[in-house]
Design a protein around this motif. Sequence first.
Motif, short mmCIF file in Angstrom:
data_model
loop_
_atom_site.label_atom_id
_atom_site.label_comp_id
_atom_site.label_asym_id
_atom_site.label_seq_id
_atom_site.Cartn_x
_atom_site.Cartn_y
_atom_site.Cartn_z
N SER A 72 -45.37 -21.63 39.63
CA SER A 72 -45.00 -23.02 39.37
C SER A 72 -43.49 -23.29 39.34
O SER A 72 -43.07 -24.40 39.65
CB SER A 72 -45.67 -23.51 38.09
N GLU A 88 -48.71 -21.25 44.93
CA GLU A 88 -48.59 -22.57 44.32
C GLU A 88 -48.65 -23.60 45.43
O GLU A 88 -48.31 -23.30 46.57
CB GLU A 88 -47.21 -22.64 43.66
N PHE A 114 -48.52 -28.42 32.64
CA PHE A 114 -47.77 -29.11 33.69
C PHE A 114 -48.61 -30.08 34.51
O PHE A 114 -48.11 -30.70 35.44
CB PHE A 114 -47.07 -28.10 34.62
N THR A 115 -49.89 -30.21 34.16
CA THR A 115 -50.73 -31.18 34.88
C THR A 115 -51.55 -31.97 33.87
O THR A 115 -51.94 -31.46 32.82
CB THR A 115 -51.69 -30.48 35.86
N GLY A 124 -56.56 -23.07 39.62
CA GLY A 124 -56.25 -24.10 38.64
C GLY A 124 -55.46 -25.19 39.34
O GLY A 124 -54.70 -24.92 40.27
N ALA A 125 -55.65 -26.43 38.89
CA ALA A 125 -54.95 -27.53 39.55
C ALA A 125 -54.90 -28.73 38.62
O ALA A 125 -55.41 -28.69 37.50
CB ALA A 125 -55.68 -27.91 40.85
N GLY A 126 -54.29 -29.80 39.10
CA GLY A 126 -54.25 -31.02 38.31
C GLY A 126 -53.23 -31.98 38.86
O GLY A 126 -52.53 -31.68 39.83
N GLY A 178 -52.55 -23.86 41.68
CA GLY A 178 -52.11 -22.47 41.73
C GLY A 178 -53.33 -21.60 41.94
O GLY A 178 -54.32 -21.72 41.21
N1 PHE Z 1 -49.51 -21.96 37.09
C1 PHE Z 1 -50.91 -21.89 36.72
C2 PHE Z 1 -51.27 -20.45 36.36
O1 PHE Z 1 -50.62 -19.55 36.78
C3 PHE Z 1 -51.79 -22.37 37.82
C4 PHE Z 1 -51.62 -23.83 38.09
C5 PHE Z 1 -50.68 -24.27 38.98
C6 PHE Z 1 -52.40 -24.75 37.45
C7 PHE Z 1 -50.52 -25.62 39.22
C8 PHE Z 1 -52.27 -26.09 37.69
C9 PHE Z 1 -51.32 -26.51 38.58
O2 PHE Z 1 -52.22 -20.22 35.66
#
Ligand code: PHE
Length: 338
Positions: A165, A208, A248-249, A280-282, A305
């Motif tokens: 990220s 990412e 972050f989301t 994971g996302a958002g 991600g």
């Molecule tokens: N950075 C998160 C992780 O490593 C994954 C993620 C990225 C989730 C972007 C949401 C948005 O677990």
Amino acid sequence: LQKQGIKEIEKSDDLKQLNDIRVNLLGKKGPITEVLRGMRDLAKEERPAVGSFANKVRDALTESIETRKQALETAKIEHQLAQEKLDVTLPGTPVKQGTHHVIMQTVETLESVFLGMGFKVVLGYEVEEEKYNFEKLNMPKDHPARDMQDTFYINKDILMRTHMSPDEARTLEQHDFSTGPMKMIGPGRVYRRDTDDATHSHQFFQMEGQYIGEHVTMADLKGTLSFAIRQFFGAERKIRFRPSYFPFTEPSVEVDISCFKCNGVGCDVCKHSGWIEVLGAGMTHPNVLKAAGVDPVKYGGFAFGLGIDRFAMLKYGIDDIRQFYQNDIRFLSQFTEA
Ligand code: PHE
């Protein structure tokens, strides 16, 4: 002496032997030298005859040696040439060709899927600033979510990135929105303090992705990720979005895919529930946009991600993440590129 000498000379079959013969016949201790040296004991009138005779013999031997020497040298060169001749019709020794590591092949496949949708690849830093890894991603100091990712610190400001990220935060800061929306993916190696076992590694790969623009919605998130997942895992894959939490989301989701049989062992890792989580996302949190100097009222979008190791494990039926990092050629050579 002359006849005998010439016979010997002609019999000699290498240059060293010939030289020995020459020394024997013509050298300081040889018979000719002896005769010439003995001249002073001879009567005056005998000397010219003996002398010229000895000289004749010497000249004849010298000439014979010279001829033989040339013949031997020529033969030697010819022999050398014959030996060094290349037979270009002989079959060659095959060169063993390497392949890209299976992780890199997975990265390349994913990159081509997202490049096709207009994303561009960015590369960040494995050794990252704390502020990009956490602070600018809506995780201020003492934020409990920092515990989600156990971190290797270099010092209090510098760490080994725990996720990809930070690439988002950096690209957001640099992007000029007057040129259009921002669509990036960032593949790379991440580090977490974890004890290595079949499903955990203290370093692994993530990718990412982020799409920020003026009218980017949750529907874009779902459409983009569903398309990418089906491109990678196959069109028959079912996809499920579950509510989740990431700092972050907001809102955040986790994405599961339906289990499937593939040709390897370990493919059926999720036979109990029928689903396995793959990313994971958002929708990017307004605080993340603000921290990058982007107006959260005007612009918004989504981020995701995904674990590259996990994608490769599921696709190829690999049941131990450590196999990616042991560099056993018997394992790696199974993944030849098409
Ligand atoms: N950075 C998160 C992780 O490593 C994954 C993620 C990225 C989730 C972007 C949401 C948005 O677990």
